[in-house]
Design a protein around this motif. Structure first.
Motif, PDB file in Angstrom:
ATOM      1  N   PRO A   1       0.808  -1.221   0.000  1.00  0.00           N
ATOM      2  CA  PRO A   1       0.000   0.000   0.000  1.00  0.00           C
ATOM      3  C   PRO A   1       0.841   1.271   0.000  1.00  0.00           C
ATOM      4  O   PRO A   1       0.398   2.308  -0.481  1.00  0.00           O
ATOM      5  CB  PRO A   1      -0.820  -0.113   1.297  1.00  0.00           C
ATOM      6  CG  PRO A   1      -0.736  -1.548   1.700  1.00  0.00           C
ATOM      7  CD  PRO A   1       0.570  -2.050   1.195  1.00  0.00           C
ATOM      8  N   ARG A   2       2.027   1.198   0.605  1.00  0.00           N
ATOM      9  CA  ARG A   2       2.936   2.344   0.574  1.00  0.00           C
ATOM     10  C   ARG A   2       4.281   1.860   0.047  1.00  0.00           C
ATOM     11  O   ARG A   2       4.858   0.906   0.591  1.00  0.00           O
ATOM     12  CB  ARG A   2       3.120   2.953   1.967  1.00  0.00           C
ATOM     13  CG  ARG A   2       1.861   3.583   2.547  1.00  0.00           C
ATOM     14  CD  ARG A   2       2.218   4.636   3.583  1.00  0.00           C
ATOM     15  NE  ARG A   2       1.092   5.071   4.364  1.00  0.00           N
ATOM     16  CZ  ARG A   2       0.214   6.009   3.967  1.00  0.00           C
ATOM     17  NH1 ARG A   2       0.352   6.562   2.780  1.00  0.00           N
ATOM     18  NH2 ARG A   2      -0.782   6.363   4.749  1.00  0.00           N
ATOM     19  N   TRP A   3       4.769   2.516  -0.996  1.00  0.00           N
ATOM     20  CA  TRP A   3       6.064   2.115  -1.533  1.00  0.00           C
ATOM     21  C   TRP A   3       6.841   3.324  -2.013  1.00  0.00           C
ATOM     22  O   TRP A   3       7.763   3.777  -1.361  1.00  0.00           O
ATOM     23  CB  TRP A   3       5.884   1.099  -2.664  1.00  0.00           C
ATOM     24  CG  TRP A   3       7.191   0.532  -3.129  1.00  0.00           C
ATOM     25  CD1 TRP A   3       7.857   0.844  -4.272  1.00  0.00           C
ATOM     26  CD2 TRP A   3       8.001  -0.432  -2.437  1.00  0.00           C
ATOM     27  NE1 TRP A   3       9.028   0.137  -4.347  1.00  0.00           N
ATOM     28  CE2 TRP A   3       9.144  -0.657  -3.242  1.00  0.00           C
ATOM     29  CE3 TRP A   3       7.863  -1.113  -1.225  1.00  0.00           C
ATOM     30  CZ2 TRP A   3      10.155  -1.540  -2.861  1.00  0.00           C
ATOM     31  CZ3 TRP A   3       8.867  -1.998  -0.856  1.00  0.00           C
ATOM     32  CH2 TRP A   3       9.991  -2.201  -1.665  1.00  0.00           C
ATOM     33  N   ASP A   4       6.470   3.883  -3.163  1.00  0.00           N
ATOM     34  CA  ASP A   4       7.227   5.006  -3.712  1.00  0.00           C
ATOM     35  C   ASP A   4       6.976   6.287  -2.931  1.00  0.00           C
ATOM     36  O   ASP A   4       5.851   6.582  -2.544  1.00  0.00           O
ATOM     37  CB  ASP A   4       6.844   5.242  -5.179  1.00  0.00           C
ATOM     38  CG  ASP A   4       7.652   4.365  -6.117  1.00  0.00           C
ATOM     39  OD1 ASP A   4       8.785   4.005  -5.759  1.00  0.00           O
ATOM     40  OD2 ASP A   4       7.153   4.042  -7.203  1.00  0.00           O
ATOM     41  N   ARG A   5       8.068   7.046  -2.732  1.00  0.00           N
ATOM     42  CA  ARG A   5       7.967   8.354  -2.087  1.00  0.00           C
ATOM     43  C   ARG A   5       8.423   9.426  -3.075  1.00  0.00           C
ATOM     44  O   ARG A   5       9.219   9.174  -3.974  1.00  0.00           O
ATOM     45  CB  ARG A   5       8.842   8.419  -0.838  1.00  0.00           C
ATOM     46  CG  ARG A   5       8.479   7.430   0.248  1.00  0.00           C
ATOM     47  CD  ARG A   5       9.523   7.479   1.352  1.00  0.00           C
ATOM     48  NE  ARG A   5      10.853   7.203   0.819  1.00  0.00           N
ATOM     49  CZ  ARG A   5      11.986   7.601   1.389  1.00  0.00           C
ATOM     50  NH1 ARG A   5      11.953   8.319   2.498  1.00  0.00           N
ATOM     51  NH2 ARG A   5      13.144   7.301   0.847  1.00  0.00           N
TER      52      ARG A   5
ATOM     53  N   ARG B   1      10.814  11.825  -7.641  1.00  0.00           N
ATOM     54  CA  ARG B   1      10.610  10.507  -7.034  1.00  0.00           C
ATOM     55  C   ARG B   1      11.915  10.117  -6.352  1.00  0.00           C
ATOM     56  O   ARG B   1      12.989  10.173  -6.950  1.00  0.00           O
ATOM     57  CB  ARG B   1      10.231   9.475  -8.083  1.00  0.00           C
ATOM     58  CG  ARG B   1      10.001   8.081  -7.486  1.00  0.00           C
ATOM     59  CD  ARG B   1       9.647   7.052  -8.548  1.00  0.00           C
ATOM     60  NE  ARG B   1       8.350   7.330  -9.150  1.00  0.00           N
ATOM     61  CZ  ARG B   1       8.161   7.659 -10.411  1.00  0.00           C
ATOM     62  NH1 ARG B   1       9.200   7.778 -11.230  1.00  0.00           N
ATOM     63  NH2 ARG B   1       6.957   7.889 -10.887  1.00  0.00           N
ATOM     64  N   VAL B   2      11.819   9.710  -5.075  1.00  0.00           N
ATOM     65  CA  VAL B   2      13.033   9.388  -4.318  1.00  0.00           C
ATOM     66  C   VAL B   2      13.106   7.913  -3.942  1.00  0.00           C
ATOM     67  O   VAL B   2      14.046   7.492  -3.283  1.00  0.00           O
ATOM     68  CB  VAL B   2      13.150  10.262  -3.047  1.00  0.00           C
ATOM     69  CG1 VAL B   2      13.245  11.734  -3.419  1.00  0.00           C
ATOM     70  CG2 VAL B   2      11.957  10.030  -2.113  1.00  0.00           C
ATOM     71  N   GLY B   3      12.121   7.113  -4.344  1.00  0.00           N
ATOM     72  CA  GLY B   3      12.184   5.684  -4.077  1.00  0.00           C
ATOM     73  C   GLY B   3      11.566   5.306  -2.749  1.00  0.00           C
ATOM     74  O   GLY B   3      10.967   6.117  -2.048  1.00  0.00           O
ATOM     75  N   SER B   4      11.756   4.058  -2.390  1.00  0.00           N
ATOM     76  CA  SER B   4      11.121   3.506  -1.197  1.00  0.00           C
ATOM     77  C   SER B   4      12.032   3.640   0.018  1.00  0.00           C
ATOM     78  O   SER B   4      13.193   4.056  -0.082  1.00  0.00           O
ATOM     79  CB  SER B   4      10.779   2.027  -1.442  1.00  0.00           C
ATOM     80  OG  SER B   4      10.219   1.453  -0.280  1.00  0.00           O
ATOM     81  N   VAL B   5      11.490   3.244   1.181  1.00  0.00           N
ATOM     82  CA  VAL B   5      12.288   3.209   2.408  1.00  0.00           C
ATOM     83  C   VAL B   5      12.951   1.851   2.589  1.00  0.00           C
ATOM     84  O   VAL B   5      13.572   1.593   3.602  1.00  0.00           O
ATOM     85  CB  VAL B   5      11.412   3.512   3.642  1.00  0.00           C
ATOM     86  CG1 VAL B   5      10.930   4.939   3.613  1.00  0.00           C
ATOM     87  CG2 VAL B   5      10.223   2.556   3.717  1.00  0.00           C
ATOM     88  N   CYS B   6      12.811   0.965   1.600  1.00  0.00           N
ATOM     89  CA  CYS B   6      13.424  -0.356   1.656  1.00  0.00           C
ATOM     90  C   CYS B   6      14.929  -0.226   1.881  1.00  0.00           C
ATOM     91  O   CYS B   6      15.617   0.523   1.180  1.00  0.00           O
ATOM     92  CB  CYS B   6      13.135  -1.093   0.343  1.00  0.00           C
ATOM     93  SG  CYS B   6      14.096  -2.581   0.097  1.00  0.00           S
ATOM     94  N   ASP B   7      15.465  -0.970   2.880  1.00  0.00           N
ATOM     95  CA  ASP B   7      16.871  -0.844   3.234  1.00  0.00           C
ATOM     96  C   ASP B   7      17.804  -1.343   2.142  1.00  0.00           C
ATOM     97  O   ASP B   7      18.982  -0.982   2.115  1.00  0.00           O
ATOM     98  CB  ASP B   7      17.163  -1.612   4.530  1.00  0.00           C
ATOM     99  CG  ASP B   7      16.492  -0.973   5.736  1.00  0.00           C
ATOM    100  OD1 ASP B   7      16.204   0.238   5.664  1.00  0.00           O
ATOM    101  OD2 ASP B   7      16.247  -1.681   6.734  1.00  0.00           O
ATOM    102  N   THR B   8      17.325  -2.201   1.254  1.00  0.00           N
ATOM    103  CA  THR B   8      18.186  -2.758   0.207  1.00  0.00           C
ATOM    104  C   THR B   8      17.930  -2.132  -1.152  1.00  0.00           C
ATOM    105  O   THR B   8      18.497  -2.572  -2.147  1.00  0.00           O
ATOM    106  CB  THR B   8      17.986  -4.284   0.107  1.00  0.00           C
ATOM    107  OG1 THR B   8      16.618  -4.561  -0.192  1.00  0.00           O
ATOM    108  CG2 THR B   8      18.370  -4.962   1.412  1.00  0.00           C
ATOM    109  N   CYS B   9      17.057  -1.101  -1.205  1.00  0.00           N
ATOM    110  CA  CYS B   9      16.747  -0.452  -2.478  1.00  0.00           C
ATOM    111  C   CYS B   9      17.647   0.759  -2.683  1.00  0.00           C
ATOM    112  O   CYS B   9      18.015   1.452  -1.732  1.00  0.00           O
ATOM    113  CB  CYS B   9      15.286   0.001  -2.515  1.00  0.00           C
ATOM    114  SG  CYS B   9      14.094  -1.352  -2.388  1.00  0.00           S
ATOM    115  N   GLU B  10      17.995   1.009  -3.938  1.00  0.00           N
ATOM    116  CA  GLU B  10      18.813   2.162  -4.256  1.00  0.00           C
ATOM    117  C   GLU B  10      17.996   3.448  -4.097  1.00  0.00           C
ATOM    118  O   GLU B  10      16.797   3.479  -4.348  1.00  0.00           O
ATOM    119  CB  GLU B  10      19.320   2.072  -5.689  1.00  0.00           C
ATOM    120  CG  GLU B  10      20.319   0.943  -5.922  1.00  0.00           C
ATOM    121  CD  GLU B  10      20.843   0.933  -7.332  1.00  0.00           C
ATOM    122  OE1 GLU B  10      20.324   1.713  -8.160  1.00  0.00           O
ATOM    123  OE2 GLU B  10      21.777   0.170  -7.604  1.00  0.00           O
TER     124      GLU B  10
END
Length: 331
Positions: free
Chosen positions: A282-286, A297-306
């Motif tokens: 439900p929440r991904w891209d910021r 667009r700055v991407g997700s809060v995923c720790d392994t994502c660029e």
């Protein structure tokens, strides 16, 4: 042997390999510049009862990856009469991922016997399956509004917040946020007051979006401290955005000033955007936004994502006017 037959033989061989995915990638790469023949071969196998039952996940993956020729085949298959429920579900999911706009008349024929999200059949009282709801939303047809976005659903959705956890809780909160109905605000405030949950960010984010009030929170707080700060910020039930008050202005140089601000308008912020159709998150891209308008667009809060910056648009004139006023005050 013609081009179509050559591609068809190669596709069958890849699907029957010991490692079909590796073989399909190898087949797909040299054909990506000429996707038409491969798309037609996929369609032929999908229309074969024996082949599509055995290879359906691979065939829908190929359709999803072949661009416009794959979309054309996908639309033809979806319009075919007598599709089995499993076939229709997989094809609808693929169409949603591709962002295709399906005809409302076609979707209405699917609705009566589509699998419901909670089991059973949608036409017998259950809510439609997620892929059908996503497809209805993508269609842009206003006749689906009573099902998809009617504010009569605000209270029932909000009433379920206390019964859900994890991603389900996030999904319910995001739904209320996207519906834009202020009637959800009392329910969200009540959840903050009555729940002992530490995961309060989603509710806080929805309250900011629905009210326009953006209370200041400690920058580095997390866990219990962050949850307590959010609850304290909304504890008085105030939802109106008060005028911003600038105080303690100190002009340090012609180019620099330091000040404090109470009740900021939150014109610049990094915020989550709406989920992509068909996404399980439900929440991904910021995005970095100005007055809610996405700039980067700055991407997700995923720790392994660029982390990357992708330009989405230009700010409106208000930030420039604010900067000009600050330059005038500093001068």
């Amino acid at each position: 042997m013609g081009d179509h037959d050559t591609v068809l033989v190669g596709l069958r061989a890849a699907l029957c390999a010991d490692d079909p995915w590796t073989a399909l990638y190898a087949l797909h790469s040299p054909n990506i510049g000429r996707p038409g023949p491969l798309a037609r071969a996929v369609e032929e196998l999908y229309r074969s009862d024996t082949d599509h039952m055995a290879f359906r996940p691979y065939l829908t993956w190929l359709l999803r990856s072949l661009g416009e020729p794959g979309d054309t085949v996908l639309l033809r298959l979806l319009a075919a009469p007598g599709l089995a429920c499993d076939d229709r579900r997989d094809l609808l999911r693929t169409a949603v991922v591709r962002g295709l706009r399906l005809r409302a008349e076609l979707l209405r024929t699917y609705a009566p016997d589509a699998p419901a999200s909670g089991g059973g059949i949608a036409g017998t009282g259950g809510s439609p399956a997620p892929e059908l709801v996503d497809a209805m939303g993508l269609s842009g047809d206003p006749s689906f509004a009573p099902l998809l976005g009617a504010r009569a659903w605000t209270a029932p959705i909000a009433g379920r917040l206390s019964e859900t956890t994890g991603l389900d809780h996030t999904a319910f909160t995001v739904a209320l946020e996207l519906m834009g109905d202020p009637a959800a605000v009392p329910h969200l405030l009540r959840w903050l007051a009555e729940s002992g949950e530490e995961r309060v960010y989603d509710v806080h984010h929805a309250l900011v979006r629905l009210t326009g009030r953006d209370p200041f929170l400690p920058e580095r707080a997390d866990g219990t401290a962050y949850a307590a700060a959010v609850r304290a910020a909304w504890a008085d039930g105030r939802i109106e955005r008060a005028p911003a008050v600038v105080r303690d202005l100190v002009v340090e140089s012609g180019a620099q000033a330091r000040f404090s601000i109470d009740e900021g308008a939150g014109r610049l912020r990094i915020a989550f955007g709406p989920p992509s159709p068909g996404s399980s998150w439900p929440r991904w891209d910021r995005s970095l936004t100005s007055e809610r308008k996405p700039l980067y667009r700055v991407g997700s809060v995923c720790d392994t994502c660029e982390l990357g910056l992708t330009l989405l648009g230009r700010p409106d004139g208000e930030p420039a006017r604010i900067a000009a006023r600050m330059r005038g005050a500093a001068g």
